[in-house]
Design a protein around this motif. Structure first.
Motif, PDB file in Angstrom:
ATOM      1  N   PHE A 180      59.234  50.305  61.193  1.00 16.10           N
ATOM      2  CA  PHE A 180      59.626  49.076  61.898  1.00 16.10           C
ATOM      3  C   PHE A 180      61.116  48.816  61.696  1.00 16.10           C
ATOM      4  N   LYS A 214      59.112  58.444  45.851  1.00 16.09           N
ATOM      5  CA  LYS A 214      57.958  58.320  46.752  1.00 16.09           C
ATOM      6  C   LYS A 214      56.748  59.057  46.197  1.00 16.09           C
ATOM      7  N   ALA A 255      62.036  45.531  53.388  1.00 20.57           N
ATOM      8  CA  ALA A 255      61.200  45.112  52.263  1.00 20.57           C
ATOM      9  C   ALA A 255      59.812  44.678  52.725  1.00 20.57           C
ATOM     10  N   THR A 256      59.743  43.894  53.778  1.00 17.34           N
ATOM     11  CA  THR A 256      58.460  43.296  54.155  1.00 17.34           C
ATOM     12  C   THR A 256      57.769  44.039  55.293  1.00 17.34           C
ATOM     13  N   GLY A 257      58.496  44.814  56.071  1.00 20.77           N
ATOM     14  CA  GLY A 257      57.913  45.497  57.225  1.00 20.77           C
ATOM     15  C   GLY A 257      57.761  44.588  58.431  1.00 20.77           C
ATOM     16  N   GLY A 258      58.335  43.386  58.397  1.00 22.61           N
ATOM     17  CA  GLY A 258      58.167  42.483  59.532  1.00 22.61           C
ATOM     18  C   GLY A 258      59.305  41.481  59.690  1.00 22.61           C
ATOM     19  N   ARG A 311      55.170  57.433  43.015  1.00 21.39           N
ATOM     20  CA  ARG A 311      54.609  56.080  43.138  1.00 21.39           C
ATOM     21  C   ARG A 311      53.418  56.009  44.091  1.00 21.39           C
ATOM     22  N   VAL A 340      59.066  40.800  48.893  1.00 25.29           N
ATOM     23  CA  VAL A 340      58.557  42.095  48.428  1.00 25.29           C
ATOM     24  C   VAL A 340      59.707  42.851  47.765  1.00 25.29           C
ATOM     25  N   ALA A 381      51.829  42.646  57.677  1.00 29.48           N
ATOM     26  CA  ALA A 381      53.084  43.196  58.184  1.00 29.48           C
ATOM     27  C   ALA A 381      52.909  43.579  59.640  1.00 29.48           C
ATOM     28  N   THR A 382      53.966  43.383  60.399  1.00 32.88           N
ATOM     29  CA  THR A 382      53.903  43.759  61.814  1.00 32.88           C
ATOM     30  C   THR A 382      54.642  45.068  62.014  1.00 32.88           C
ATOM     31  N   PRO A 383      53.925  46.164  62.184  1.00 28.69           N
ATOM     32  CA  PRO A 383      54.594  47.453  62.278  1.00 28.69           C
ATOM     33  C   PRO A 383      55.247  47.661  63.641  1.00 28.69           C
ATOM     34  N   PRO A 418      52.896  45.384  52.984  1.00 29.65           N
ATOM     35  CA  PRO A 418      52.049  44.258  52.624  1.00 29.65           C
ATOM     36  C   PRO A 418      51.091  43.884  53.756  1.00 29.65           C
ATOM     37  N   LEU A 453      61.515  46.216  46.457  1.00 30.06           N
ATOM     38  CA  LEU A 453      61.556  47.662  46.643  1.00 30.06           C
ATOM     39  C   LEU A 453      62.059  48.322  45.367  1.00 30.06           C
ATOM     40  N   ALA A 475      52.929  47.788  47.975  1.00 26.75           N
ATOM     41  CA  ALA A 475      54.093  46.890  47.995  1.00 26.75           C
ATOM     42  C   ALA A 475      54.999  47.127  49.186  1.00 26.75           C
ATOM     43  N   THR A 476      55.090  48.375  49.661  1.00 22.89           N
ATOM     44  CA  THR A 476      55.995  48.623  50.777  1.00 22.89           C
ATOM     45  C   THR A 476      55.364  48.274  52.118  1.00 22.89           C
TER      46      THR A 476
END
Lengths: 310, 61
Positions: free
Chosen positions: A119, B40, A165-168, B43, A43, B59-61, B56, A45, B53-54
């Protein structure tokens, strides 16, 4: 107390002293590996968000360095290598370093959450906690495996960069973690081999002190052997490729060869040439890590140019 | 002794370097937050949510 030291510790440290508290050399490694973790992620940024993320990861790493210096001021005073740090030298008080470290931790985590995602921010907070509390306060003075566990703190930054970038978390980010995690012990044990009197004087249970230097040499070789599969496996994931694999194969062969050379040396030989092989191995380990991550960057460049091998 | 009351002790230099450094750091922080806000805000989608995109899928929050 002379009148010169009466000036010191009165809150009149220069700006540079506070920069020193952040451990700028460790920070450069954090910046580089976090940046690679962020760039190789699938991903993309916005450049300013990416810049801010790396900056706040670096500040968070620096904050944990300040907390480490606050807690370790007593042993830093006894070691040649660390005697000139701001607190033992009397330019910054312990309380200032503690406040600076805590404040900066809070700001860096909050700002990373706002800039990237929560995260990544929680991950950064955990990393600071791990380095300052788990490593520095709980384990460093208790177990000769301190370096092994402390290495985890230094191994988190590329995972945080990836998380920005990916949140995980993914297999790629876990393997980047494993690369630094397995690399840290041989790197620091080589340092401990040629900085010997320092750690024993400070009473830090380094492996060289508790189990002897021959055992340490064996451990170094064992870790270079265990490290290689992780380094090579990273090349088979989505962030790897032929360039990375070539670099990794050559670097790991060199690292294992260096480890084997250290095992064959006796202390008399090492003292006779003033730990030349040990120093060379230490320098090589720095290049080893840098070049692995540089190769990942090169692969990212090739991938975005359309040359993805797999 | 005019020279005696002039604040040119080494201590004052350290204090000045700290104040200057802090001032520049704060200025840089303000500029960065302003820039982040622009990025921010400009966009986000029609509902005011950040771009996909930020965050996806999966995703595991």
């Amino acid at each position: 107390m002379s009148d010169i030291s009466a000036y010191d510790g009165t809150g009149d440290a220069g700006f540079g002293d506070f920069v020193q508290l952040l451990k700028p050399r460790v920070m450069s490694l954090v910046v580089f590996t976090a940046m690679v973790g962020l760039i190789v992620a699938p991903v993309h940024l916005h450049p300013l968000v990416a810049f801010a993320s790396i900056l706040f990861i670096a500040l968070g790493g620096g904050a944990s360095g300040a907390l480490n210096m606050w807690y370790d001021a007593d042993i830093d005073r006894q070691m040649r290598r660390t005697r000139g740090r701001p607190i033992p030298a009397g330019r910054v008080t312990g309380g200032e370093a503690l406040g600076f470290g805590l404040g900066l931790s809070l700001v860096s985590c909050l700002m990373l959450g706002l800039a990237a995602n929560w995260f990544a921010a929680a991950f950064l907070a955990f990393t600071i906690f791990f380095y300052a509390v788990v490593y520095t306060i709980w384990l460093k003075r208790r177990t000769p495996q301190n370096i092994v566990i402390g290495g985890a703190a230094g191994a988190f930054p590329p995972m945080i960069g990836w998380a920005c970038a990916t949140g995980g978390i993914s297999v790629e980010s876990l393997l980047m973690f494993a690369l630094i995690f397995m690399w840290t012990p041989p790197h620091f044990w080589a340092l401990a081999l040629f900085m010997k009197d320092d750690y024993s004087r400070a009473g830090v249970p380094m492996l060289t002190v508790t189990h002897g230097r021959a055992v340490t040499r064996n451990h170094i070789l064992a870790y270079t052997l265990m490290l290689a599969p992780f380094a090579l496996a990273l090349g088979l994931t989505s962030v790897g490729g032929p360039v990375y694999l070539t670099v990794a194969v050559l670097l790991n062969l060199g690292f294992i060869w260096g480890g084997a050379r250290l095992v064959r040396r006796s202390e008399t030989e090492a003292e006779a040439d003033r730990y030349r092989a040990e120093r060379a191995f230490f320098r090589y380990s720095l290049a080893y890590l840098f070049l692995h991550f540089a190769a990942l960057l090169a692969e990212a460049g090739l991938h975005s140019a359309g040359y993805a091998a797999w | 002794m005019v020279g005696a009351i002039r604040p040119d002790h080494e201590l004052h230099r350290r204090r000045w370097s700290r104040n200057l450094g802090l001032g520049l750091s704060l200025l840089a922080f303000v500029v960065l937050v302003f820039g982040l806000t622009i990025v921010k805000v400009s966009r986000q989608d029609a509902h005011g949510n950040p771009p996909a995109a930020t965050q996806p899928a999966g995703a595991t929050p």
